[in-house]
Design an enzyme around this catalytic site. Structure first.
Site, PDB file in Angstrom:
ATOM      1  N   GLU A 170     -33.036 103.953  40.986  1.00 49.51           N
ATOM      2  CA  GLU A 170     -34.253 103.459  41.674  1.00 49.51           C
ATOM      3  C   GLU A 170     -33.677 102.855  43.167  1.00 49.51           C
ATOM      4  O   GLU A 170     -32.427 102.785  43.600  1.00 49.51           O
ATOM      5  CB  GLU A 170     -34.423 101.940  41.067  1.00 49.51           C
ATOM      6  CG  GLU A 170     -34.703 102.033  39.503  1.00 49.51           C
ATOM      7  CD  GLU A 170     -35.966 103.159  39.075  1.00 49.51           C
ATOM      8  OE1 GLU A 170     -36.532 103.534  39.870  1.00 49.51           O
ATOM      9  OE2 GLU A 170     -35.887 103.242  37.867  1.00 49.51           O
TER      10      GLU A 170
ATOM     11  N   GLU B 161     -47.027 103.701  33.346  1.00 50.73           N
ATOM     12  CA  GLU B 161     -45.868 103.377  32.776  1.00 50.73           C
ATOM     13  C   GLU B 161     -45.253 102.022  33.090  1.00 50.73           C
ATOM     14  O   GLU B 161     -45.491 101.623  34.187  1.00 50.73           O
ATOM     15  CB  GLU B 161     -44.797 104.214  33.660  1.00 50.73           C
ATOM     16  CG  GLU B 161     -44.821 105.850  33.415  1.00 50.73           C
ATOM     17  CD  GLU B 161     -43.797 106.459  34.687  1.00 50.73           C
ATOM     18  OE1 GLU B 161     -43.264 105.650  35.254  1.00 50.73           O
ATOM     19  OE2 GLU B 161     -44.170 107.622  34.813  1.00 50.73           O
TER      20      GLU B 161
END
EC number: 4.2.1.20
Lengths: 396, 263
Positions: free
Chosen positions: B61, B50
């Site tokens: 995140e 990814e």
């Protein structure tokens, strides 16, 4: 059929899967309580006995004479407990949080007004409170940080990104993802994923309901224009909402043009933003060609947000509301003007609305009426106005 | 041509192996290093990579990947450069490459143009953490038209949503290990047997667990519940420490996880 939580193309629920269940739970709870007589009775009581509602609608006679145009009325949201309209929404959301059995409240704040309102109501209702605030804003608004501490809230500084309001929202979302079972996220404006834009508007619409009743009582008719400042847009949605169906009432929002919409330093989302998807909603955002969210600027910490609530984007798109861009200089002049003319020191955010109103009032006839929604009081801004004018205050 | 993700899981199944999916942020510390890192990770045992498209406000995140995004954006890494990067990578690898990115990046670029470009440079799928299942119509039509998979996520809070999401999933299902954001963790409190039970009741696409996995031992444990594991922050931590010299230490780390996973 229109999708739930949409205003035309705008709105939606663009959030991580982790939060979806909680958002649905909130949606269900809000649907259950919004028309519940007992919930509404409790809320009205809090509005009246704790927040000091209804707020006054005041005829600004000197200003009217001085400007020589439409008659000016000022809706005094600055006289609410905690000094701004923010308390209306917080009382509603936290009463709902209590019904849902949530014990921990998180909130984001820019200028600190929403943080202070949240900390206040948490103290009242005996709820744990954590407020996220950009570290840049904490420096600019140290008085409000201390005020939140006095009220028993924990203020957590956010250093990521630009260390301002949008980063505080990012961090509050991250907290919510981590503590979803125990925590209620009290968003401060008509933004974020559905149901927030609708729910926050509903908790603020009392402003326009009161204006309407007060206006009918004093003048026997509706106003010709209602003016309010717009960051995320909660006081403006509150002041506009009950008038949306009254086509004769012009709705004017005032957004922050900072040092000018043709400079990089502004927060004028309607004037300069593009359609995007951020903070849970599809709306207009200040962003670059690759969709990176811009750093924004305004003298007003409460208006420097790179987006706008989806219902405003919608009202703009259908031409129902007009949005003016007001520079720092215009806002500061209006701040000083209202202080000297009416003896009312407005929040620098609300001064943007005063400045926008001052553009249209002289163009209108004497038998017309303009209502300015004065969303908050200006004590918190005295230092920054002095600084703007080059005056050193040393008692800080 | 058969989608590389589907082919990859079929091969792994035939060999009795679990998938190792790895993540790095494009342009951290620079795109030349990203290119070397992707090839090194494949070389040392990653099955799928990814590539994170840096975003100014990555709300899903933790600190590690937030900082990586900022390092990358400091030199204005953009989506066109990332398409060029993948195009160059395709001279050297036929393994599945995905983009991990926020919805505004896709939307602002133009969703149709974005998916067409993905197809042209042979990106096999995209993971969009701020696009929940209910908003999948933002990309669905273009994803289906181009064959570029949109990978859906399932979280510990998903419960009765798991089946609904699995029904429409293609490629693989991204199982978020824990509440919260990305970042390494010492322990996992999620009851995976319960969370993943609905997946056993149908013929659904493979599932991989990610968020917080930081070493071979954890990877092994997680992969036992499903078809593979996803490692991001632990790799990005190494890139943060060694910068342009991270290719070798990242390779060693991937090799150690691969060994544990195959043991």
């Amino acid at each position: 059929m229109e999708k739930i939580g949409r205003f035309g193309d705008f709105g939606g629920q663009y959030i991580p899967e982790t939060v979806m269940t909680a958002v649905h739970e909130l949606e269900a709870a809000y649907d259950k309580y919004k028309d519940d007589p007992e919930f509404n009775r409790e809320l009205r009581e809090l509005y009246r006995d704790y927040a000091n509602r209804p707020s006054m609608l005041y005829y600004a006679e000197k200003m009217t004479k001085d400007l020589g145009g439409a008659k000016v009325y000022i809706k005094r949201e600055d006289l609410n407990h905690t000094g701004a309209h923010k308390i209306n929404n917080v009382l509603g959301q936290l009463l709902l949080a209590k019904k849902m059995g949530k014990k921990r409240i998180i909130a984001e704040t820019g200028a600190g007004q929403h943080g202070v309102a949240t900390a206040t109501v948490c103290a009242l209702m005996g709820l744990e409170c954590e407020v996220y605030m950009g570290s840049t804003d904490m420096e600019r608004q140290s008085l409000n940080v201390y005020r939140m501490n006095l009220l028993g809230a924990k203020v957590t500084g956010v250093d990521s990104g630009t260390a301002t309001l949008k980063d505080a929202i990012n961090e509050a979302f991250r907290d919510w993802c981590s503590n979803i079972d125990t925590t209620f996220y009290c968003i401060g404006s008509v933004m974020g994923p559905h149901p927030y834009p609708t729910m926050v508007r509903d908790f603020q619409k009392i402003i326009s309901e009161e204006i309407k009743a007060q206006m009918l009582e004093k003048e026997g008719r509706l106003p010709d224009a209602v003016v309010a400042c717009v960051g995320g847009g909660s006081n403006a949605m509150g002041a506009f909402y009950d008038f949306i169906g009254d086509k004769g009432v012009r709705l004017i929002g005032a957004e922050a043009a900072g040092r000018g919409v043709d400079t990089p330093e502004h927060a004028a989302t309607i004037a300069k933003g593009d359609l995007g998807i951020f903070h849970g909603m599809k709306s207009l955002f200040l962003q670059n060609e690759y969709g990176q969210i811009d750093e924004v600027y305004s003298i007003s910490a409460g208006l420097d947000y790179p987006g706008i609530g989806p219902e405003h984007a919608y009202l703009h798109s259908i031409g129902r509301a007009d949005y003016f861009s007001i520079t720092d200089e215009e806002a500061v002049q209006a701040f000083e003007y209202l202080s000297k003319t009416e003896g009312v020191i407005p929040a620098i955010e609300s001064a943007h609305a005063v400045a926008a109103a001052m553009k249209v009032i002289p163009q209108m006839s004497k038998d017309q009426i303009v209502v300015i929604n004065l969303s908050g009081r200006g004590d918190k801004d005295v230092y920054s106005i002095a600084r703007y004018r080059g005056v050193e205050l040393d008692e800080k | 041509m058969k989608n590389r993700i589907d082919a990859c899981f079929e091969d792994l199944k035939a060999q009795g192996k679990k998938a190792l999916v790895t993540f790095i942020t494009a342009g951290d510390p620079d795109l030349a290093t990203t290119e070397k890192l992707v090839l090194e990770m494949f070389d040392k045992g990653a099955d799928i990579v990814e590539i994170g498209v840096p975003f100014s406000d990555p709300i899903a995140e933790g600190g590690t990947i937030q900082r990586a995004s900022l390092r990358s954006l400091k030199h204005n890494t953009n989506l066109d450069q990332i398409f060029e990067l993948v195009s160059r990578l395709r001279d050297n690898t036929e393994k599945p490459i995905l983009l991990m990115m926020y919805l505004n990046t896709v939307f602002r670029y133009g969703t149709e143009k974005f998916f067409n470009n993905c197809k042209n440079v042979q990106i096999d799928g995209v993971i969009i953490p701020d696009m929940p299942f209910e908003e999948r119509d933002e990309v669905k039509e273009y994803s289906e038209k181009t064959g570029v998979r949109s990978i859906y996520l399932v979280a510990p809070t998903s419960k009765e949503r798991v089946k609904m999401i699995a029904e429409e999933s293609k490629g693989f299902l991204y199982i978020v290990s824990s509440l919260g954001v990305t970042g390494t963790r010492n322990e996992f409190s999620t009851n995976f047997d319960e969370l993943l039970a609905p997946l056993k009741e149908g013929n659904y696409c493979p599932a991989c667990i990610g968020f917080g996995i930081s070493n071979g031992e954890q990877a092994r444990k997680m992969a036992d519940y499903c078809d593979g594991c996803i490692i991001g922050s632990a790799i990005v931590n190494i890139v943060e420490k060694y910068g342009a010299d991270s290719v070798e230490p990242v390779g060693e780390f991937i090799e150690s996880v691969r060994t544990a996973l195959d043991a």
